[in-house]
Motif scaffolding. Structure first.
Motif, short mmCIF file in Angstrom:
data_model
loop_
_atom_site.label_atom_id
_atom_site.label_comp_id
_atom_site.label_asym_id
_atom_site.label_seq_id
_atom_site.Cartn_x
_atom_site.Cartn_y
_atom_site.Cartn_z
N LEU A 70 46.53 39.37 42.18
CA LEU A 70 45.44 38.70 41.47
C LEU A 70 44.81 37.56 42.28
O LEU A 70 45.51 36.71 42.84
CB LEU A 70 45.96 38.15 40.15
CG LEU A 70 44.93 37.56 39.19
CD1 LEU A 70 43.98 38.64 38.69
CD2 LEU A 70 45.63 36.89 38.01
N VAL A 71 43.48 37.54 42.32
CA VAL A 71 42.71 36.44 42.89
C VAL A 71 41.96 35.75 41.76
O VAL A 71 41.30 36.42 40.95
CB VAL A 71 41.69 36.93 43.93
CG1 VAL A 71 40.93 35.76 44.54
CG2 VAL A 71 42.37 37.73 45.02
N GLY A 101 36.92 43.28 37.77
CA GLY A 101 37.52 42.01 37.39
C GLY A 101 37.08 41.55 36.01
O GLY A 101 36.40 42.26 35.27
N GLU A 102 37.46 40.31 35.68
CA GLU A 102 37.20 39.77 34.34
C GLU A 102 36.76 38.31 34.45
O GLU A 102 37.39 37.51 35.15
CB GLU A 102 38.49 39.88 33.52
CG GLU A 102 38.42 39.27 32.14
CD GLU A 102 39.74 39.37 31.41
OE1 GLU A 102 40.20 38.35 30.88
OE2 GLU A 102 40.34 40.47 31.42
N TYR A 103 35.69 37.96 33.74
CA TYR A 103 35.19 36.58 33.76
C TYR A 103 35.39 35.92 32.41
O TYR A 103 35.13 36.52 31.35
CB TYR A 103 33.71 36.55 34.10
CG TYR A 103 33.08 35.19 33.87
CD1 TYR A 103 33.27 34.17 34.80
CD2 TYR A 103 32.36 34.93 32.71
CE1 TYR A 103 32.72 32.91 34.58
CE2 TYR A 103 31.81 33.67 32.49
CZ TYR A 103 32.00 32.67 33.42
OH TYR A 103 31.47 31.43 33.20
N ARG A 109 38.66 36.52 37.40
CA ARG A 109 39.96 37.07 37.78
C ARG A 109 39.76 38.47 38.34
O ARG A 109 39.23 39.34 37.65
CB ARG A 109 40.91 37.09 36.59
CG ARG A 109 41.28 35.70 36.09
CD ARG A 109 42.05 35.77 34.76
NE ARG A 109 42.47 34.45 34.33
CZ ARG A 109 41.68 33.59 33.68
NH1 ARG A 109 40.43 33.95 33.40
NH2 ARG A 109 42.13 32.41 33.32
N LEU A 110 40.18 38.67 39.57
CA LEU A 110 39.99 39.95 40.25
C LEU A 110 41.35 40.53 40.61
O LEU A 110 42.10 39.95 41.41
CB LEU A 110 39.15 39.77 41.51
CG LEU A 110 38.87 41.02 42.34
CD1 LEU A 110 38.07 42.03 41.51
CD2 LEU A 110 38.12 40.66 43.61
N ASP A 111 41.70 41.67 40.02
CA ASP A 111 42.95 42.36 40.31
C ASP A 111 42.67 43.35 41.45
O ASP A 111 41.96 44.35 41.25
CB ASP A 111 43.46 43.09 39.07
CG ASP A 111 44.85 43.67 39.27
OD1 ASP A 111 45.23 43.95 40.42
OD2 ASP A 111 45.57 43.84 38.27
N PHE A 123 51.20 46.15 47.69
CA PHE A 123 51.18 44.97 48.57
C PHE A 123 51.41 43.73 47.74
O PHE A 123 51.38 43.76 46.50
CB PHE A 123 49.83 44.86 49.29
CG PHE A 123 48.66 44.81 48.34
CD1 PHE A 123 48.23 43.60 47.79
CD2 PHE A 123 47.99 45.97 47.97
CE1 PHE A 123 47.18 43.55 46.91
CE2 PHE A 123 46.94 45.93 47.08
CZ PHE A 123 46.53 44.72 46.54
N ARG A 124 51.62 42.60 48.44
CA ARG A 124 51.64 41.29 47.82
C ARG A 124 50.56 40.44 48.48
O ARG A 124 50.44 40.43 49.71
CB ARG A 124 53.01 40.62 47.96
CG ARG A 124 54.07 41.23 47.08
CD ARG A 124 55.30 40.33 46.95
NE ARG A 124 55.88 40.00 48.24
CZ ARG A 124 55.93 38.78 48.74
NH1 ARG A 124 55.38 37.75 48.09
NH2 ARG A 124 56.49 38.55 49.91
#
Length: 316
Positions: A70-71, A101-103, A109-111, A123-124
């Motif tokens: 998540l970013v 993503g979600e605002y 929030r970008l998965d 990945f991490r």
């Protein structure tokens, strides 16, 4: 299988524009990306039906946090200072509706696992850095599997697929494993299955039934010794904690089980009467027709070296 302890991705303004345009096709106009020190500026025009016009939107993104997949980005306006808040919010919601993503409340929030849902990879996320030249994304513990997703795209609606049994199958000494396998595949199929895996779901849901079939054949007195060896080797592989394809990528670990089961039944069909094979199959449909359809799909998806390794398991 590709493994890497660390991978760094560098995305230019052009890279970002092309990626965003791919998600927002037809929903926004004049999309432009500009990079600055610590910030990404996004300019676009968003059609808003309520006012019958394309509203110009200019947004500034800054990195708040980056971990796992998540970013989190802070979002602020850089234009429309005198425009009523309700109109700005309508344009903002419309803009983010077209993007992944979600605002909410000034935070985007970008998965990344959703962005990469067409790619079999895990990945991490270690960090994201923005400077005037590029957005730099640092990843660790990267694992990617070279599945040919274009092969999956060849599947057409109505193609022959297995219908898994609707009831639990009694296999006393292996019941715990069977139930665990069945639940694991169901869980991923219902909620976590990535986009690239969707055409495989009916087949993966039937993996527990192939396990039951092979256990039954290994015990059946009508099955010749050579075929019982094939069934026993496949069952042992199912129970083994070691897979040819590691499990961190959702559903990948079940694909080699499916491939081995299909290859095993295909080989056993040369030694066992068709009616015996069909009797052992707990699902619906003609099992040998299903096996041939499944092998056609698997051969388009799994690399040849993995198929060769699965065939070697049956020859040991």
């Amino acid at each position: 299988m590709l493994r890497a302890t660390a991978v760094t991705l560098t995305l230019s303004e052009t890279d970002l524009e092309e990626a965003l345009a791919g998600f927002a096709t037809g929903s926004v106009q004049d999309l432009r990306v500009e990079l600055a020190e610590g910030a990404l500026l996004l300019r676009l025009r968003v059609p808003v039906e309520a006012v019958r016009m394309a509203v110009p939107v200019e947004l500034r993104f800054t990195v708040i946090a980056a971990a796992g997949n998540l970013v989190k980005l802070g979002v602020s306006w850089t234009n429309m200072g005198l425009v009523p808040g309700f109109l700005k919010e309508m344009a903002l919601q419309k803009a983010f509706e077209a993007l992944p993503g979600e605002y909410q409340d000034g935070v985007y929030r970008l998965d990344l696992s959703e962005v990469l849902e067409h790619v079999p990879v895990s990945f991490r996320l270690k960090g994201v850095r923005i400077d005037p030249l590029a957005v730099t994304v640092e990843l660790s513990d990267v694992m990617a599997f070279p599945i040919d997703t274009s092969g999956l795209a060849l599947e057409t609606p109505g193609a022959l697929v297995p219908v898994p049994s609707r009831e639990e199958q009694p296999i006393p000494e292996h019941q715990g494993f069977y139930q665990s396998l069945r639940e694991q595949v169901r869980r991923y199929a219902s909620s976590k299955a990535p986009q690239w895996a969707q055409p495989l779901i009916p087949w993966l849901l039937a993996v527990p039934d192939f396990f039951v079939m092979l256990v039954r054949l290994a015990r059946d007195e009508r099955v010749p010794p050579g075929a019982k060896v094939i069934a026993g080797a496949t069952v042992a592989y199912f129970l083994s904690p070691i897979d040819l394809i590691p499990d961190p990528i959702p559903l990948i670990g079940e694909i080699d089980d499916l491939g081995l089961a299909l290859l095993a039944v295909e080989q056993m069909a040369k030694l066992v009467p068709r009616e015996v094979l069909q009797e052992a199959w707990p699902g619906e449909g003609d099992v040998l027709e299903l096996v041939q359809a499944g092998l056609g799909l698997i051969s388009r998806v799994i690399p040849n070296r993995v198929l060769t390794s699965l065939q070697k398991v049956l020859k040991r």
